[in-house]
Design an enzyme around this catalytic site. Structure first.
Site, PDB file in Angstrom:
ATOM      1  N   ASP A   1      41.005  10.844  55.231  1.00  0.00           N
ATOM      2  CA  ASP A   1      40.883  12.027  54.389  1.00  0.00           C
ATOM      3  C   ASP A   1      42.219  12.268  53.698  1.00  0.00           C
ATOM      4  O   ASP A   1      43.161  11.481  53.839  1.00  0.00           O
ATOM      5  CB  ASP A   1      40.435  13.247  55.206  1.00  0.00           C
ATOM      6  CG  ASP A   1      41.385  13.556  56.361  1.00  0.00           C
ATOM      7  OD1 ASP A   1      42.524  13.027  56.353  1.00  0.00           O
ATOM      8  OD2 ASP A   1      41.005  14.313  57.266  1.00  0.00           O
TER       9      ASP A   1
ATOM     10  N   ASP B   1      44.552  14.589  54.165  1.00  0.00           N
ATOM     11  CA  ASP B   1      45.653  14.803  55.096  1.00  0.00           C
ATOM     12  C   ASP B   1      46.111  13.481  55.717  1.00  0.00           C
ATOM     13  O   ASP B   1      47.310  13.234  55.882  1.00  0.00           O
ATOM     14  CB  ASP B   1      45.230  15.773  56.209  1.00  0.00           C
ATOM     15  CG  ASP B   1      45.382  17.232  55.782  1.00  0.00           C
ATOM     16  OD1 ASP B   1      46.107  17.467  54.800  1.00  0.00           O
ATOM     17  OD2 ASP B   1      44.770  18.109  56.411  1.00  0.00           O
TER      18      ASP B   1
ATOM     19  N   GLU C   1      47.318   9.776  64.413  1.00  0.00           N
ATOM     20  CA  GLU C   1      47.479  11.156  63.975  1.00  0.00           C
ATOM     21  C   GLU C   1      46.886  12.111  65.019  1.00  0.00           C
ATOM     22  O   GLU C   1      45.675  12.253  65.128  1.00  0.00           O
ATOM     23  CB  GLU C   1      46.755  11.296  62.622  1.00  0.00           C
ATOM     24  CG  GLU C   1      46.649  12.657  62.040  1.00  0.00           C
ATOM     25  CD  GLU C   1      45.730  12.661  60.823  1.00  0.00           C
ATOM     26  OE1 GLU C   1      45.358  13.758  60.393  1.00  0.00           O
ATOM     27  OE2 GLU C   1      45.369  11.578  60.319  1.00  0.00           O
TER      28      GLU C   1
ATOM     29  N   ASP D   1      43.494   9.363  59.721  1.00  0.00           N
ATOM     30  CA  ASP D   1      42.143   9.720  59.293  1.00  0.00           C
ATOM     31  C   ASP D   1      41.912   9.344  57.833  1.00  0.00           C
ATOM     32  O   ASP D   1      42.845   9.310  57.024  1.00  0.00           O
ATOM     33  CB  ASP D   1      41.905  11.223  59.457  1.00  0.00           C
ATOM     34  CG  ASP D   1      41.870  11.650  60.915  1.00  0.00           C
ATOM     35  OD1 ASP D   1      41.740  10.759  61.774  1.00  0.00           O
ATOM     36  OD2 ASP D   1      41.976  12.860  61.186  1.00  0.00           O
TER      37      ASP D   1
END
Length: 644
Positions: free
Chosen positions: A507, A509, A431, A505
């Site tokens: 998280d 997102d 990402e 990641d």
């Protein structure tokens, strides 16, 4: 050092010893998948009784002690003395490999079978600490007990005074913990998915599944009079159907039974075809699916020309255009099935291709003649698919070339590996450029490639072909991986990496990007998922340091457990990794990319129909089903267990 190799070194494993010595050869593994496979083998025997017309109800129980009982109302395993073994037929079936009534021929007890051709129940016996079989037949009750495959005494029989007319078999077994060292705990959801699938595939059979381990009994009853027609309805319940009535075929030819259910949907841009042979899911396809695809393409093109939808000077529509938006199930019952490979994931009987073609062709042709408006709608949708593909022809030129490696330029942002052997090569889809930079520096350049993706890729669930091929990030993935064109048969020889790792990641997102990428693979080239090429990297959330020692933690719960192990008033520091770009290249290698130390999750599909429905709900156009899903499932989440 000299060693002797003579006759004394040759081992002869008698009876079921070979199964206990190499269990993986018979059930795939001794992990959770192999454990649950034991249940399927016993249930398959009952299903075979149903296919033969002698069983209507199967009861599967997880008992309070964690053991399994499978009971049916079939004919009951024969109990008379077998002429060749000198033992009862029941003991022969339970203790001799390849003994059973499922090998075909005039003397066979079954016309078709979905089990492991005689090894099923004997393998369960071999890998169980305890098995007790009860048979009701001939107005008697027969019972025999086995321990680790060996009979404990002779077959006992007594008159069935309670219900003299009862027939059937009950198999109660306790898995052997010395074989299944990882776990002997059965998961309700895993078993329920398979039992539900079997009920869809065998119309009218009733399967009662009960879990008696908790304070309250958990129970599901699976029974579908509509069979695979209801299966298609279930898969399409969150979609807008192009035609309400499902096109259905149920015919027999040359001993092969063919059952097909088809329904096109307006708001879908991919096809979802499930194939089964003798109740076994054929994830790698086979001749039954080939026959179905061929007859669909030919019949729909003939109809289109007859209706003047395609002019004389125009070429036929491609199969991928005609199948766009199609949900279908093809289930064949073959007397002598030939499966490619021991896992039975591809049907090889050549005669089945022509049989499916002819039987489906007859029904489909008649259906279209009496439902012209439905046929017109299917062709119009196929023409839109064809035009969208034509509009994106220039963008598709990169992926239409025969060899990505030799003829097509690779994406400029791809940092390729030096190896040209796909089997040892892997690619990390990361990402953004920041994470890509750390990954490029931390990787092993010999076999690890890095492809950074900018932002969130488009949602392929609600996107037509023209937008897919014009999207730079999607195009980069198609070209870098060597995926070819959507709708084409998957060709593993064109795949440039055999491990495709999604590394985002930890998280919200990152989870969203991961889901978008998974949606792309599932809808664009689902064989990548079915055949186990897709993985998810598991980067740590925290670095916990105390003095000169440090350790990485992958969840909040793990972090707290590690802290609780420290002495009271101990000094320590916690580093929270907000993104992969914050990690030093060496840290990323040590924790997430090094094959010796990393943890990765392979993406697998246990329930194809449910997977298709979930992608439709979560990633499709309709908001109401998504909201209902979130409201129903959000309260069940334990946020402490989440990694994001």
């Amino acid at each position: 050092m000299a060693s002797t190799y003579d006759a004394d070194q040759i081992q002869v494993l008698e009876g079921l010893e070979a199964v206990r010595k190499r269990p993986g050869m018979y059930i795939g593994s001794t992990g959770p998948k192999g454990l649950h496979h034991l249940v399927y083998e016993v249930v398959d025997n009952s299903i075979d009784e149903a296919l033969a017309g002698f069983c209507t109800h199967i009861e599967v129980d997880i008992n309070p002690d964690g053991s399994i009982s499978v009971t049916d109302d079939g004919r009951g395993i024969p109990t008379g003395i077998h002429s060749k073994t000198g033992k009862s037929a029941l003991e022969t079936v339970m203790t001799v490999l390849h003994a059973g009534g499922k090998f075909g021929g005039d003397g066979s007890g079954y016309k078709v079978s979905g089990g492991l051709h005689g090894v099923g129940v004997s393998v369960v016996n071999a890998l169980s600490k305890l098995v007790e079989v009860t048979v009701w037949r001939d107005k008697k009750v027969y019972v025999q007990r086995y321990e680790r495959g060996k009979p404990q005494g002779q077959l006992a029989a007594e008159p069935n005074k309670q219900d003299p007319k009862r027939t059937g078999t009950s198999v109660h077994f306790v898995p052997d913990e010395t074989i299944f060292t990882e776990t002997t705990v059965f998961e309700y959801e895993i078993l329920a998915k398979r039992l539900k699938e079997l009920a869809y595939l065998n119309a009218g059979i009733k399967i009662t599944f009960s879990d008696n381990r908790g304070e309250e009994v958990r129970q599901d009853i699976f029974c579908y009079e509509g069979g695979i027609k209801e299966y298609v309805e279930y898969m399409n319940r969150e979609k807008d159907a192009l035609h309400q009535d499902i096109i259905y075929v149920n015919k027999e030819k040359k001993g092969v039974t063919v059952e097909v259910a088809l329904q096109w949907c307006i708001d879908a841009y991919s096809d979802n075809l499930l194939g089964f042979a003798n109740n076994i899911r054929t994830i790698d396809g086979g001749t039954h699916l080939e026959g179905l695809k061929t007859v669909l393409t030919r019949t729909m093109n003939t109809f289109a020309r007859k209706r003047n939808k395609i002019k004389e000077n125009e070429s036929n529509l491609g199969g991928e255009n005609i199948r766009e938006g199609l949900t279908g199930v093809v289930s064949v019952k073959v007397p002598d099935p030939e499966f490619e490979g021991q896992t039975k994931t591809k049907l090889g009987n050549t005669e089945v291709r022509g049989i499916v073609d002819s039987l489906v062709g007859e029904v489909l042709k008649d259906y279209l003649e009496f439902n012209l408006n439905v046929g017109d709608s299917i062709i119009e949708k196929a023409l839109l698919s064809f035009k969208a593909a034509e509009a994106a022809r220039h963008a598709r030129e990169l992926v239409q070339r025969k060899s990505v490696l030799e003829s097509s330029p690779l994406p400029g942002k791809l940092s390729d590996c030096s190896s040209r052997d796909p089997e040892e090569s892997e690619i990390f889809l990361v990402e953004g450029d920041s994470a890509g930079g750390s990954a490029k520096q931390g990787r092993d350049r010999r076999f690890q490639a890095i492809l950074p993706l900018r932002g969130k890729i488009i949602n392929i669930e609600k996107t037509d072909d023209s937008k897919i091929y014009k999207n730079n990030e999607i195009q980069s993935m198609i070209t870098a991986l060597g995926l070819g064109i959507k709708g084409d048969e998957f060709d593993p020889s064109q795949l440039r990496y055999h491990r495709i790792v999604i590394m985002t990641d930890a998280d919200v997102d990152g989870a969203h990007i991961r889901t978008l990428i998974l949606t792309f693979f599932f809808r664009y080239q689902r064989a990548l998922v079915d055949q186990g090429y897709i993985y998810i990297a598991c980067p740590p959330l925290y670095k916990l340091e105390r003095g000169r020692n440090h350790q990485y933690c992958y969840s909040d719960r793990e972090l707290q457990q590690r802290i609780d192990e420290f002495p009271a008033n101990a000094n320590y520091t916690i580093q929270r990794f907000k993104g992969l770009g914050e990690m030093m290249p060496q840290q990323l290698w040590d924790t997430t990319m090094n094959p010796e130390t990393r943890a990765m999750k392979r993406v697998e599909i246990d329930d194809a129909a449910e997977a298709d429905r979930i992608f439709t709900v979560l990633m499709g156009d309709r908001v109401a089903p998504r909201r209902e899903f979130i409201e129903t499932n959000a309260p069940k989440l334990n946020l402490d267990d989440l990694d994001i």
